[in-house]
Write a protein that holds these residues in place. Structure first.
Motif, PDB file in Angstrom:
ATOM      1  N   MET A  60      -3.634  38.259  57.914  1.00 25.29           N
ATOM      2  CA  MET A  60      -3.059  37.257  57.019  1.00 25.29           C
ATOM      3  C   MET A  60      -2.366  37.923  55.836  1.00 25.29           C
ATOM      4  SD  MET A  60      -6.448  35.823  55.088  1.00 25.29           S
ATOM      5  CE  MET A  60      -7.265  36.796  53.813  1.00 25.29           C
ATOM      6  N   PRO A  61      -1.472  37.213  55.159  1.00 25.02           N
ATOM      7  CA  PRO A  61      -0.812  37.774  53.977  1.00 25.02           C
ATOM      8  C   PRO A  61      -1.829  38.193  52.915  1.00 25.02           C
ATOM      9  CG  PRO A  61       0.245  35.733  54.666  1.00 25.02           C
ATOM     10  CD  PRO A  61      -1.000  35.856  55.476  1.00 25.02           C
ATOM     11  N   GLY A  62      -1.648  39.386  52.369  1.00 25.60           N
ATOM     12  CA  GLY A  62      -2.542  39.864  51.319  1.00 25.60           C
ATOM     13  C   GLY A  62      -3.850  40.432  51.807  1.00 25.60           C
ATOM     14  N   VAL A  63      -3.988  40.666  53.110  1.00 22.13           N
ATOM     15  CA  VAL A  63      -5.279  41.124  53.636  1.00 22.13           C
ATOM     16  C   VAL A  63      -5.644  42.506  53.124  1.00 22.13           C
ATOM     17  CG1 VAL A  63      -4.377  42.177  55.763  1.00 22.13           C
ATOM     18  CG2 VAL A  63      -6.696  41.211  55.729  1.00 22.13           C
ATOM     19  N   GLU A  64      -4.650  43.331  52.759  1.00 23.58           N
ATOM     20  CA  GLU A  64      -4.962  44.661  52.224  1.00 23.58           C
ATOM     21  C   GLU A  64      -5.805  44.543  50.950  1.00 23.58           C
ATOM     22  OE1 GLU A  64      -1.247  44.712  54.596  1.00 23.58           O
ATOM     23  OE2 GLU A  64      -1.905  43.554  52.847  1.00 23.58           O
ATOM     24  N   GLN A 217      -0.781  36.150  44.338  1.00 25.43           N
ATOM     25  CA  GLN A 217      -2.224  36.085  44.576  1.00 25.43           C
ATOM     26  C   GLN A 217      -2.698  34.639  44.668  1.00 25.43           C
ATOM     27  OE1 GLN A 217      -4.560  38.658  42.060  1.00 25.43           O
ATOM     28  NE2 GLN A 217      -3.118  40.341  42.253  1.00 25.43           N
ATOM     29  N   ARG A 218      -2.026  33.747  43.950  1.00 31.57           N
ATOM     30  CA  ARG A 218      -2.361  32.333  44.055  1.00 31.57           C
ATOM     31  C   ARG A 218      -2.116  31.839  45.474  1.00 31.57           C
ATOM     32  NH1 ARG A 218       1.211  29.306  40.217  1.00 31.57           N
ATOM     33  NH2 ARG A 218       0.144  30.725  38.760  1.00 31.57           N
ATOM     34  N   ALA A 219      -1.038  32.309  46.086  1.00 31.20           N
ATOM     35  CA  ALA A 219      -0.720  31.892  47.456  1.00 31.20           C
ATOM     36  C   ALA A 219      -1.784  32.379  48.435  1.00 31.20           C
ATOM     37  CB  ALA A 219       0.650  32.428  47.854  1.00 31.20           C
ATOM     38  N   VAL A 220      -2.271  33.617  48.225  1.00 31.44           N
ATOM     39  CA  VAL A 220      -3.309  34.166  49.101  1.00 31.44           C
ATOM     40  C   VAL A 220      -4.601  33.365  48.956  1.00 31.44           C
ATOM     41  CG1 VAL A 220      -4.760  36.170  49.573  1.00 31.44           C
ATOM     42  CG2 VAL A 220      -2.328  36.478  49.124  1.00 31.44           C
ATOM     43  N   GLN A 221      -4.989  33.084  47.707  1.00 29.76           N
ATOM     44  CA  GLN A 221      -6.228  32.333  47.506  1.00 29.76           C
ATOM     45  C   GLN A 221      -6.101  30.902  48.013  1.00 29.76           C
ATOM     46  OE1 GLN A 221      -8.710  33.173  44.216  1.00 29.76           O
ATOM     47  NE2 GLN A 221      -9.145  31.037  43.790  1.00 29.76           N
TER      48      GLN A 221
END
Length: 289
Positions: A60-64, A217-221
């Motif tokens: 998923m986006p931001g998984v790193e 980061q808001r999009a990831v959360q």
């Protein structure tokens, strides 16, 4: 959505616990050394199949950043346990233990204290079977504490029944849990831990409200929150750092400090050429009795 209970009473760990175990392993397999945490034991326990790295929650986006955060929080707690053991703590309680593998990876530290893993009875039965199948014996200093939360069991009572001594200096860890509980339930946990012996320490993570995060980061959360809700485990409580500290003081702790991802990055991710570091979403509360 709860995992099905087998006729023998076993219940596979929920999706969240499995994801955490796989993210830890992904840090080892996908990120260059030095690794913040070297944990592939949880991967072995989960046994997700050969194509697990292609799962949506692993890509998923931001998984790193997510896997960096998961590794950092486990390392931070284990370093805290070592520090507190040196200072006289004799007990370590893991609330919502899931696929925690401290006892299997850190026997040199675990053997210096008593370790109590608190979780649902069916999940613990499943975990004990998997540990046995993998050749991991349960050491004498490790105690599994089954608590049927859905039936209204008191984790505090079950902990004492299992031999826990509230008069002994203790470290209590609760990571990746607070967002799934109501604010009232989180306060109840803090009040209970604040009754422990002086010098006892609580270490717990919490998530920031969406409006305190940068857009990426808001999009990831937001993605994580929608997935959690779809899985039947919605996020119920998000906290600003000051709110979390005030909650600890109101519960009766004498000291409360906020540990930010920036501090974890400085401690565990400095000078990495790949730029890996934990995002701001998840923060730490460390409170002392």
């Amino acid at each position: 959505m709860a995992e099905p209970v087998r006729p023998d009473g076993e219940q596979e760990p929920d999706h969240t616990a499995v994801r955490v175990a796989l993210w830890r392993a992904l840090h080892v397999q996908a990120d260059a050394p030095p690794h913040v945490l070297d944990d592939e034991v949880g991967l072995k326990l989960a046994d997700p199949g050969d194509d697990w790295r292609a799962r949506g929650d692993m890509t998923m986006p931001g998984v790193e950043g997510v896997r960096a955060s998961i590794a950092a929080r486990a390392r931070f707690v284990e370093d805290l346990v070592a520090e507190q053991a040196d200072a006289g703590a004799t007990q370590y309680v893991v609330l919502g233990a899931g696929l925690d593998t401290f006892a299997q990876r850190r026997p040199e530290l675990g053997s210096r204290i008593r370790v109590f893993e608190v979780d649902q009875p069916g999940t613990q039965a499943w975990k004990r079977r998997r540990l046995a199948e993998l050749g991991y014996a349960v050491p004498p200093w490790l105690t599994f504490v089954p608590v049927d939360f859905e039936a209204g069991d008191s984790w505090w009572d079950r902990l004492k029944d299992a031999g826990f001594d509230p008069a002994q200096r203790t470290v209590v860890a609760s990571t990746g849990v607070s967002m799934y509980l109501t604010r009232e339930a989180n306060m109840a946990t803090l009040r209970q831990v604040a009754e422990l012996a002086p010098g006892s320490v609580f270490a717990g993570t919490f998530l920031l409200p969406l409006d305190m995060l940068e857009p990426d980061q808001r999009a990831v959360q937001d993605f994580s929150m929608r997935n959690a809700a779809a899985s039947g485990t919605p996020f119920l409580s998000l906290y600003a750092p000051d709110d979390m500290k005030w909650a600890a003081w109101d519960a009766g702790f004498s000291k409360a400090r906020h540990v930010s991802p920036d501090e974890l990055a400085e401690r565990y991710f400095a000078d990495r050429p790949d730029g890996l570091r934990p995002p701001r979403a998840e923060q730490f509360l460390v409170a002392e009795v």
